[in-house]
Every structure is written in C-alpha cells, then in structure tokens.
Design a protein around this motif. Structure first.
Motif, PDB file in Angstrom:
ATOM      1  N   SER A 256       1.076  -1.028  -0.453  1.00 38.74           N
ATOM      2  CA  SER A 256      -0.678   0.081  -0.008  1.00 38.74           C
ATOM      3  C   SER A 256       0.834   1.250   0.170  1.00 38.74           C
ATOM      4  N   TRP A 257       0.345   2.069  -0.841  1.00 35.57           N
ATOM      5  CA  TRP A 257       1.325   4.003  -1.067  1.00 35.57           C
ATOM      6  C   TRP A 257       0.840   4.662   0.536  1.00 35.57           C
TER       7      TRP A 257
ATOM      8  N   LEU B 266       3.630   9.606   5.640  1.00 38.55           N
ATOM      9  CA  LEU B 266       4.378  10.017   6.205  1.00 38.55           C
ATOM     10  C   LEU B 266       5.022  11.341   5.100  1.00 38.55           C
ATOM     11  N   SER B 267       4.852  11.247   3.844  1.00 40.40           N
ATOM     12  CA  SER B 267       5.279  11.936   3.162  1.00 40.40           C
ATOM     13  C   SER B 267       5.127  13.860   3.683  1.00 40.40           C
TER      14      SER B 267
ATOM     15  N   LEU C 256      13.552  13.951   8.474  1.00 41.33           N
ATOM     16  CA  LEU C 256      11.788  13.474   8.028  1.00 41.33           C
ATOM     17  C   LEU C 256      11.428  13.122   6.615  1.00 41.33           C
ATOM     18  N   LEU C 257      12.358  14.168   6.095  1.00 40.94           N
ATOM     19  CA  LEU C 257      12.348  13.704   4.518  1.00 40.94           C
ATOM     20  C   LEU C 257      12.674  12.784   3.862  1.00 40.94           C
ATOM     21  N   GLY C 258      13.904  12.453   5.007  1.00 40.93           N
ATOM     22  CA  GLY C 258      14.710  11.060   3.944  1.00 40.93           C
ATOM     23  C   GLY C 258      13.492  10.109   4.525  1.00 40.93           C
TER      24      GLY C 258
ATOM     25  N   THR D  72      10.998   5.913   2.565  1.00 43.22           N
ATOM     26  CA  THR D  72       9.094   4.800   2.369  1.00 43.22           C
ATOM     27  C   THR D  72       8.516   4.892   1.357  1.00 43.22           C
ATOM     28  N   VAL D  73       8.947   5.822   0.445  1.00 40.04           N
ATOM     29  CA  VAL D  73       8.281   5.640  -0.989  1.00 40.04           C
ATOM     30  C   VAL D  73       9.439   4.726  -1.772  1.00 40.04           C
TER      31      VAL D  73
END
Length: 503
Positions: A31-32, A38-39, A151-153, A158-159
């Motif tokens: 699942s996305w 998180l993004s 957080l961005l990393g 995750t993506v």
C-alpha cells in the motif's frame, strides 16, 4: 505456485525473497498509504520546524531529586542495568535478523525491538541522572532543520520501498514519530516568551500520565468488549457512574477503598444493562451505549442537584487516595517520580494493562475471546459459548472502566460534580482505535491524549503562540490518520458490533 506474505510493518518471511518485477511468482501488494502519510507529515514538519523556527533556544528542565543520595545510587544502578539490558537485547535482535531465526509469522518478535528501544531510552535517562543534569537546552533553528532533513529522508525511503514493492520496516515509523515529537517540542517551547523559554519535562510527563489514567481504564474496557465482538459506547457512562459511586460510598463509609470497590460495581452494573439488552435481546449496541450515557448523565446530575448539594459533608466528601512511593524505584531520577509515585489507581492501571495484554494474547482464554470476536460461528462449532463469553467480557470491561471513574473523585479531586468525566469515555474510544484494539497500543495512545491535554496548559503558561485548540485536536487528527491507514493498518475485530444468534 508459492505465495509470499508480508506482515504489517515487517519484512518478508525468513528464507523467502520478495518477488521482483519480471519474475514468476506471487505479486506482492504494497500500500502507498504509509508513504503518503509520512510524506505529508514530513512536509508539515519542514514548514513548522524549519521555515517557521526562530533563533531562540528551548529549555527542558529535569526535576530535582527529593533525596540526593538515594537518587544518585538509584541512577547509577539503573544505568548499569539498562546498559546490560540494552546490549543483551540489541545483540539478540541482531543475531536473530542475521541468522533468520524468526518467529512463526516470519519476522523478529515485536517485543524484541520494542524492549531494546525502551531499554535504550531508560539508559539515556539514567545517564542524565548520573551526570546530574538539571536542564537541557536545544537551539530551535538547528534542531528544527535537522529534524526536517531526517523526516524528509525517512519519508523518501518509505516511498522508495513502496515503489520497489517492498514492505516498510517498523523502525522507520518509530524513528519518524520520535524525531517528529522532538522537533515539535523544541519548536513549540522556543515560541514562548523570554529569551530562553523553558518547561519542566518531568512535570509535563508526570501530568500526562496522571491525565491518561481514566483514558487507559476506559480504553481497556473497550478492548475487552470489542475483542469479543461488542461495541462499548457506554464507557463515558461507566466512568461517570464509577466516579459518582466512589464519592458517595467513600463518604458514607469514611473509607476510600470501599469507594474504589463501589466504583467497580457501578461500572459492572452499567455493563450488565449493555450486555443484557444488546446480547440477549439483540438491540443495536451503539444505540444502547448512547442511551446509557445520556441516562447516567441525567441520573447523576439529578442526584447531585437534589442529594449531594443538599448534604455535601455527608455524601460528597470522599477524601483522596494518597500517593505511594515504591522503594528505590521512586528514587530513579526523572522516571522514578513519574512512574512510581502514584496512587493505588495509578498502580492498578499498570497491572490492568499487563494482565489484559497477557490474558488476551498468551492464554487459552484470550484465544477463545479473540476467536469469538473474529469468527463467532467457528468458535461456536468448537464448543465455545459465544454469548456467555461476550457477556462476561462486557461485565469485566465495565468493572475496569468503573475503577477508572474513581480516579476523578478519589485522586483528581475530592468531590463529585456534574458530568465531571468530561467526555473522556469518547476519548478512550479514540485511543482504542488509535491503539489498534491492542492493550499496549491503547495504553500508549491514551498517554498521547494525556500528553496533548497537559501540553495545552503548558503552552498557555509559557506564552507560546501555538493555539491550545491545535493541541486539543492533534490526537484526533492522528486517530483519523490511523483509521484511514496512513500510519499503518487499523482494523477492528471482524464480528465487532454484530449480534450472534445460534443457528
């Protein structure tokens, strides 16, 4: 054709490689939702902690030790024990992952990484106690941008895993939550008045635990009921009648412990009505719960206005349960006064969480309860009395919620007032959902709600520009994310809310 399954938040089973594109085998559906959730949170964190940060520093005070000598010894002993435990658990975790010695589900048992993280946290707190650190100061801008980059990393990772059709490890979500919390706290405290605004970290956490006590009891009541297939909307009424009964009985008998027992009995009586009407007579469980809440609110308000107000000394002066210090443990710096300086109700909260968790997931009784909640027809075919199991579980849940209600009149204040539960029964339902119908998860979710509730008062005192209403809505927003699956799967028991008629 072999099939590869994936556990939520974990990896593929030991010995099985994930299916790669272009090769034969089962296609793994990933699942996305986690990547999207998180993004969005990472972008929010970047805006708040990075672009909206200021040049001030945030101070986090650590409580002074009541007994300096005892606190130093407790800190040193805790540090050594936590160091050994962290090293042992970490080594066992590493060996299991390397050798593929996994559990039946194909992943390293969840208690192992969770226990390792907990041991490391205790190790860090004990180290502060050994070093006798009284205050930690963090620069807002630097910490904010570091948190934003992390957080961005993590969101990007995750993506990437999702795009590669690989499951997202649980440590990603845990690390993301910890970094977001640190960045958020530094940002919100640095926005206060003064050159270096600060708060008492120990006081903030201690207040959060205290405010979470009735929420924990209420959510545990919901866990016991919904795990067996009964939706308990009447938690609010159970808390309120428990508070009323505790106040009256403790005042009349001049014994706060008698009031505690009366609160459990009162919660059980509410559950008795819920069980009889919804299980035996098949009335819609949600409607019954709402009606009970309204009925008990009106009944207690009427009795308060007519009886308790007329004779407050004879009916509404219950006294309080005194706090009890556990020897040695209460002397541990930072965490000792928070966890081990509690009233009897606070310690019963710890016991209830442990007992319900072990009972549900490590006993034959728990297996039967979960079977009734997931597939009552199958449970019936193997000889389990479905409705009897539901009946007793609902009564047990009511007793637990009643004890939680006694917190209002025996611990928080020493008198009953109208609707003093203040909707916490409904908050407990939200904590139950956010905790994924698991006693440990519900406990942690209740602590989050208590933390947000206490933080509202703190940010008002320090003069932070963040509206207190924002903190009030934050746990509910996270609950919506949880239900939507953006921070992981949240699925109730399959038969929850569905009456069972033996065919």
């Amino acid at each position: 054709m072999s099939t590869t399954t994936t556990q939520p938040g974990g990896g593929t089973p030991a010995g099985n490689a994930p299916a790669s594109p272009g090769k034969t085998g089962a296609t793994e559906l990933v699942s996305w939702k986690a990547g999207i959730g998180l993004s969005l949170l990472a972008i929010l964190g970047t805006v708040l902690f990075g672009f909206m940060s200021n040049s001030k520093s945030a101070g986090f005070g650590i409580a002074e030790a009541a007994n300096e000598a005892a606190s130093s010894v407790a800190a040193l002993v805790t540090f050594v024990l936590a160091l050994l435990l962290s090293a042992g658990l970490g080594y066992l975790w590493f060996v299991r992952r390397r050798s593929g010695r996994a559990s039946v589900s194909g992943t390293v048992p969840g208690w192992l990484p969770a226990s390792t993280v907990a041991a490391v946290v205790v190790l860090g707190l004990a180290a502060l106690g050994v070093a006798k650190v009284s205050k930690v100061t963090l620069p807002s801008a630097a910490i904010g941008w570091i948190a934003a980059v992390i957080l961005l990393g993590l969101a990007g990772y995750t993506v990437y895993l999702t795009q590669a059709k690989r499951a997202v490890p649980r440590w990603v979500g845990g690390t993301f939550a910890a970094v977001f919390l640190i960045g958020f706290m530094v940002w919100i405290v640095a926005g206060g008045n003064g050159d270096e605004p600060s708060i008492s970290l120990a006081g903030l956490i201690a207040g959060s635990v205290t405010l979470a006590v009735p929420l924990v009891f209420g959510s545990l009541s919901g866990v016991l009921c919904e795990r067996v297939g009964v939706v308990n909307i009447a938690i609010e009424g159970q808390l309120l009648l428990g508070a009323f009964s505790a106040a009256v009985v403790a005042t009349v008998t001049h014994n706060v412990y008698a009031g505690l027992v009366a609160a459990a009995v009162a919660g059980t009586l509410v559950s008795l009505v819920l069980a009889v009407v919804s299980i035996k007579y098949l009335v819609n469980q949600i409607i019954v719960g709402v009606v009970l809440n309204v009925l008990i609110s009106g009944l207690t308000s009427f009795l308060f206005s007519t009886l308790l107000t007329a004779d407050p000394d004879g009916l509404n002066k219950p006294g309080r349960l005194p706090p009890v210090d556990i020897p040695f443990l209460s002397d541990i710096p930072i965490i000792g006064p928070i966890l081990f300086h509690q009233s009897l109700v606070g310690y019963l909260m710890y016991i209830a969480v442990i007992v319900v968790y072990l009972g549900l997931f490590h006993t034959k009784w728990g297996l039967r309860v979960r079977a009734v909640g997931e597939h009552p027809q199958a449970a019936d075919t193997v000889g389990i009395n479905v409705n009897r199991t539901r009946f007793w579980n609902v009564l047990m849940g009511g007793a637990i919620a009643g004890i939680g209600g006694s917190f209002f009149t025996l611990v928080s204040v020493d008198a009953f007032s109208k609707d003093m539960s203040g909707g916490r029964g409904y908050i407990a339902l939200a904590a139950l959902i956010f905790g994924r119908w698991n006693p440990i998860g519900a406990f942690l979710a209740a602590l989050l709600f208590g933390f947000a509730d206490n933080l509202q008062s703190v940010i008002t005192i320090i003069g932070s520009p963040v509206p207190s209403q924002f903190m009030a809505m934050l746990p509910y927003a996270l609950t919506v994310f949880a239900v939507a699956g953006l921070v992981g799967r949240s699925r109730p028991p399959a038969a929850s809310g569905i009456p069972y008629v033996k065919g």
